[in-house]
Scaffold this active site. Structure first.
Site, short mmCIF file in Angstrom:
data_model
loop_
_atom_site.label_atom_id
_atom_site.label_comp_id
_atom_site.label_asym_id
_atom_site.label_seq_id
_atom_site.Cartn_x
_atom_site.Cartn_y
_atom_site.Cartn_z
N GLY A 147 10.30 51.73 45.35
CA GLY A 147 11.05 50.95 46.32
C GLY A 147 10.88 51.40 47.75
O GLY A 147 11.76 51.16 48.58
N LYS A 148 9.78 52.04 48.08
CA LYS A 148 9.58 52.50 49.45
C LYS A 148 9.42 51.31 50.41
O LYS A 148 10.06 51.25 51.46
CB LYS A 148 8.35 53.42 49.53
CG LYS A 148 8.53 54.68 48.70
CD LYS A 148 7.35 55.61 48.83
CE LYS A 148 6.08 55.08 48.20
NZ LYS A 148 6.17 54.91 46.74
N THR A 149 8.57 50.39 50.01
CA THR A 149 8.36 49.21 50.84
C THR A 149 9.66 48.44 50.98
O THR A 149 10.02 47.97 52.06
CB THR A 149 7.29 48.32 50.20
OG1 THR A 149 6.20 49.13 49.81
CG2 THR A 149 6.82 47.27 51.16
N ASP A 190 -4.39 63.76 22.30
CA ASP A 190 -3.69 65.01 22.04
C ASP A 190 -4.50 66.18 22.55
O ASP A 190 -3.99 67.07 23.21
CB ASP A 190 -3.48 65.21 20.53
CG ASP A 190 -2.55 64.16 19.95
OD1 ASP A 190 -1.85 63.52 20.74
OD2 ASP A 190 -2.53 64.00 18.72
N GLY A 221 7.17 59.23 47.60
CA GLY A 221 7.64 59.03 46.24
C GLY A 221 6.62 58.32 45.41
O GLY A 221 5.68 57.73 45.95
N PRO A 222 6.80 58.34 44.10
CA PRO A 222 5.85 57.68 43.21
C PRO A 222 5.80 56.18 43.47
O PRO A 222 6.74 55.61 44.04
CB PRO A 222 6.39 57.96 41.81
CG PRO A 222 7.55 58.85 41.96
CD PRO A 222 7.90 58.96 43.39
N HIS A 255 -0.50 61.68 10.66
CA HIS A 255 -0.71 62.23 11.99
C HIS A 255 0.60 62.22 12.78
O HIS A 255 1.03 63.25 13.31
CB HIS A 255 -1.79 61.40 12.71
CG HIS A 255 -2.08 61.85 14.10
ND1 HIS A 255 -3.24 62.52 14.44
CD2 HIS A 255 -1.38 61.75 15.25
CE1 HIS A 255 -3.23 62.80 15.72
NE2 HIS A 255 -2.10 62.33 16.25
N GLU A 256 1.24 61.06 12.81
CA GLU A 256 2.49 60.96 13.57
C GLU A 256 3.58 61.82 12.94
O GLU A 256 4.37 62.44 13.65
CB GLU A 256 2.96 59.50 13.66
CG GLU A 256 2.02 58.57 14.42
CD GLU A 256 1.80 59.00 15.86
OE1 GLU A 256 2.69 59.67 16.43
OE2 GLU A 256 0.73 58.70 16.42
P1 ADP Z 1 6.59 51.19 46.51
O1 ADP Z 1 6.41 50.70 47.90
O2 ADP Z 1 7.43 52.41 46.42
O3 ADP Z 1 5.34 51.34 45.72
P2 ADP Z 1 7.97 48.72 46.24
O4 ADP Z 1 8.97 48.91 47.29
O5 ADP Z 1 6.82 47.87 46.58
O6 ADP Z 1 7.43 50.11 45.72
O7 ADP Z 1 8.70 48.18 44.95
C1 ADP Z 1 8.17 47.16 44.16
C2 ADP Z 1 9.27 46.31 43.58
O8 ADP Z 1 10.04 47.04 42.66
C3 ADP Z 1 10.24 45.82 44.60
O9 ADP Z 1 9.81 44.65 45.18
C4 ADP Z 1 11.50 45.61 43.79
O10 ADP Z 1 11.49 44.35 43.16
C5 ADP Z 1 11.41 46.66 42.74
N1 ADP Z 1 12.20 47.85 43.09
C6 ADP Z 1 11.71 49.08 43.29
N2 ADP Z 1 12.69 49.94 43.56
C7 ADP Z 1 13.85 49.24 43.58
C8 ADP Z 1 15.21 49.56 43.83
N3 ADP Z 1 15.60 50.80 44.11
N4 ADP Z 1 16.12 48.58 43.76
C9 ADP Z 1 15.73 47.32 43.47
N5 ADP Z 1 14.48 46.95 43.23
C10 ADP Z 1 13.52 47.88 43.27
ZN ZN Z 2 -1.29 62.49 18.15
#
Ligand code: ADP
Ligand code: ZN
Length: 678
Positions: A254-256, A547, A249-250, A472-473
């Site tokens: 919240g992967k970690t 742009d 995921g991006p 422009h905008e």
């Molecule tokens: P990743 O590992 O995906 O890059 P992290 O898990 O390190 O992202 O997320 C960074 C911080 O963002 C977490 O410590 C938390 O504070 C917040 N966060 C991200 N996703 C969530 C979630 N689903 N719920 C609560 N906090 C989140």
């Molecule tokens: Zn523009």
């Protein structure tokens, strides 16, 4: 956006005070005592320097040549001792003593017990000569006696200090290296894994409660926990327990956090490290660290190994033959694969890994028996965002007007980390204003700030420039409003913030596939800014850089990737495997390359002309809009509606949404930013 807790293996104390402590404390103690040793050594050094040289307890008066000559002539001198051929020490006899030191008692031989004067000798020969001369004709001349006196203290120090310094230097060097590499204090630990262990003693207090949204991911990962706790349930039926789970995921989703919560929920030891922790400047270290990590893990099973950013080692192998590949990374990856194959299905070790680029990972990593499960961790939707706000607002002092649902609507496209950032920023803003509670406006300011950097109200923009930016905008706004498939506009500002001079927010439709028509309309709207400058002022500016970049890329993608161009046809030169290095060899002929160039510029040019046509036709509306923008610096969808009328094809869903979330622009997804005159 990764701001917090991205990498648990990093030694950054302010990020994870809780879990770091057990590892940190002993280290600090040792360092503390080391500093004491340094301090003592330093003090000794200084002491030797200052006092060592003349650490002679009997401080004597220095005497000059004339006085000594006179004393010799008067026969007042009992004895002259030449110490180390440097200093002469003068002992007076009875006569001399009673004259100069009447209180002092001579020894039994009639000569002073202690030297009474010293004389610093320049040239030894001359001194002897001169002493002899001074006593010419005397019956009992004094002869010079040579003595060697060892100052053993300074001698020993003279030997020891350089050695001590050498050793000290070496120790510092080794410790520094150890910290950089093994983290465990010495160069000999370099092959040891750098994983951080969280277990019962380190109490990880992250649980599923702290992870908002991500319901499917939680369900899937809960299964992993179940595998660990009750393996028999699955193995009984002959099933195999998965060895690896890949979280894709991006960044900042919240992967970690999810991985940590698994450890917290499962109550099993949790080894956490980052892919880059394996990589070192020495050959073979990575592989040895992998071995070490798995050995440790097996001895603690059941347990979880979490490897963050696995793409650091897991990138596809042998991709660029020319550069010779990265052997060290490859052998690390090979070792990882071997280890994952090596442990039995019921050894109770599960490897979790996170990446935001599953596409570049080596295929061997993803095949069955390794990371055969992939869990997608997506950017949160509106419900997810609301829950994330809830999690992060738990510890904040909120005003009554803070509406999480409203805020969730304000923040499409935000990751969990961004939302955490918004909450923190809002708290800081409220504190800066001296408030007791955090109010809705603080959150809105924080959102704006995170989207576009800090508002720079005091940035100097001339009236002329402001006019150009406004048109422009307004050009973007007008074209996108009048084109069926372009995203309808929600809010435009010309308040400069961060690096951009103006910004427009659109309400994007949720769509999985994009038609050619839609792409084309978006391109026209993107070019609408520059076209407006052309139509109104008859000249164009550098303000359209981003742009143009966007449009060029889009046109290129239409032609070469999506097969949306008649002339090139249904061909795609996209390479999803990432195996080919197109920077050197193109997958098409020179002739095709020319056609592509031609088609790309044709498409962009056509879109530009279209934008000019639309804007010329609606020149009045454009001017009205731009003037309002100059006046108020911000306009909304309603203003466009007043000027151009309702969009005939505007889908009612969007309309409803828009009305629900008032003035402050409900959707700030596509932030279109103009770089400063680049
Ligand atoms: P990743 O590992 O995906 O890059 P992290 O898990 O390190 O992202 O997320 C960074 C911080 O963002 C977490 O410590 C938390 O504070 C917040 N966060 C991200 N996703 C969530 C979630 N689903 N719920 C609560 N906090 C989140
Ligand atoms: Zn523009």
């Amino acid at each position: 956006m990764k701001n917090q807790e991205t990498n648990p293996a990093d030694n950054q104390p302010n990020q994870q005070p809780q879990s770091e402590q057990p590892n940190k404390q002993p280290k600090d103690k040792r360092r503390f005592s080391f500093y004491w040793i340094y301090a003592v050594l330093f003090a000794v050094l200084i002491g030797v320097n200052f006092f060592g040289r003349d650490a002679d307890p009997t401080v004597k008066e220095e005497i000059d040549q004339g006085k000594l000559t006179e004393m010799l002539k008067m026969e007042e001198v009992g004895k002259i001792e030449l110490v180390n051929r440097e200093d002469a020490e003068i002992y007076l006899n009875q006569k001399g003593l009673s004259k100069h030191f009447p209180d002092a008692k001579p020894a039994s031989n009639g000569i002073s017990k202690m030297p009474n004067y010293t004389y610093k000798i320049g040239s030894l020969d001359r001194f002897e000569e001169w002493v002899e001369k001074a006593q010419e004709g005397l019956s009992k001349p004094v002869y010079i006696k040579n003595v060697r006196r060892n100052n053993w203290m300074s001698d020993i120090l003279g030997w020891i200090v350089p050695f001590a310094l050498l050793i000290l230097f070496w120790v510092i060097l080794m410790r520094g290296m150890g910290r950089n590499m093994g983290g465990s204090g010495s160069i000999f630990n370099i092959g040891k894994s750098r994983a951080q262990l969280y277990d019962k003693n380190t109490n990880v207090n992250v649980t599923f409660k702290d992870v908002a949204g991500l319901e499917e991911a939680k369900v899937e990962i809960m299964e992993v926990v179940d595998f660990l706790k009750n393996p028999e349930k699955y193995t009984k039926l002959g099933g195999k327990i998965p060895k690896g789970v890949l979280l894709v995921g991006p960044p900042g989703t919240g992967k970690t956090l999810l991985a940590k919560s698994v450890a917290g929920e499962a109550n099993v030891p949790f080894f956490s490290l980052s892919g880059s922790d394996f990589v070192e400047m020495f050959v073979g270290v990575g592989a040895s660290r992998v071995r070490d990590l798995f050995n440790n893990a097996k001895s603690k099973s059941p347990c979880i190994i979490f490897i963050d950013e696995i793409d650091a080692i897991g990138r596809a192998r042998g991709k660029s033959a020319i550069t010779g590949g990265n052997d060290e990374r490859e052998s690390t990856l090979n070792q990882l694969l071997t280890e994952m194959d090596g442990f039995g299905t019921n050894s109770g070790v599960i490897v979790l890994a996170a990446t935001n680029r599953a596409d570049i990972l080596d295929k061997a990593l993803l095949r069955a028996g390794r990371f055969d499960r992939q869990i997608y961790v997506e950017l949160p939707d509106i419900v997810g965002r609301k829950e994330i706000f809830e999690v992060h607002m738990r510890n904040l002092k909120l005003g009554n007007d803070v509406d999480k649902e409203f805020l969730a609507k304000q923040t499409p496209g935000f990751s969990g980390a961004d939302i955490a950032n918004v909450c923190n920023e809002a708290a800081l803003m409220a504190a800066r204003k001296g408030k007791e509670i955090i109010e809705k406006q603080d959150f809105l300011d924080a959102v704006d700030r995170i989207i576009g950097g800090l508002e720079k109200k005091n940035k100097i923009i001339t009236q002329e420039e402001k006019k150009v930016i406004a048109f422009h905008e307004a050009g973007h706004a007008t074209t996108s409003w009048l084109l069926q498939y372009a995203h309808p506009l929600v809010k435009v500002t010309i308040v400069p913030r961060g690096n951009s001079l103006g910004a427009a927010w659109y309400l994007p439709e949720e769509r999985q596939i994009t038609t050619k028509e839609q792409m084309y309309h978006e391109m026209i709207a993107t070019l609408g800014g520059r076209a407006a400058e052309q139509v109104v002022f008859g000249q164009i500016s550098t303000g359209a850089l981003s742009d143009l970049e966007k449009v060029t890329k889009q046109a290129f993608a239409m032609v070469t990737y999506y097969g949306l161009d008649e002339e090139i046809g249904n061909l795609s030169y996209y390479d999803s495997t990432g195996q080919q290095d197109y920077s050197l060899t193109k997958p098409f002929s020179e002739k095709t390359a020319e056609t592509i160039d031609k088609r790309v510029s044709f498409i962009v040019e056509k879109a530009y002309q279209e934008a000019i046509t639309i804007l010329t036709e609606h020149r009045d509306g454009l001017s009205q809009l731009a003037n309002k923008l100059i006046e108020e610096e911000v306009i909304f969808g309603e203003d466009l509606e007043r000027i151009f009328g309702k969009r005939p094809w505007g889908n009612s869903e969007d309309e409803k949404l828009k009305n629900a979330a008032l003035k402050a622009a409900e959707s700030q997804n596509q932030t279109e930013q103009e770089p400063e005159n680049a």
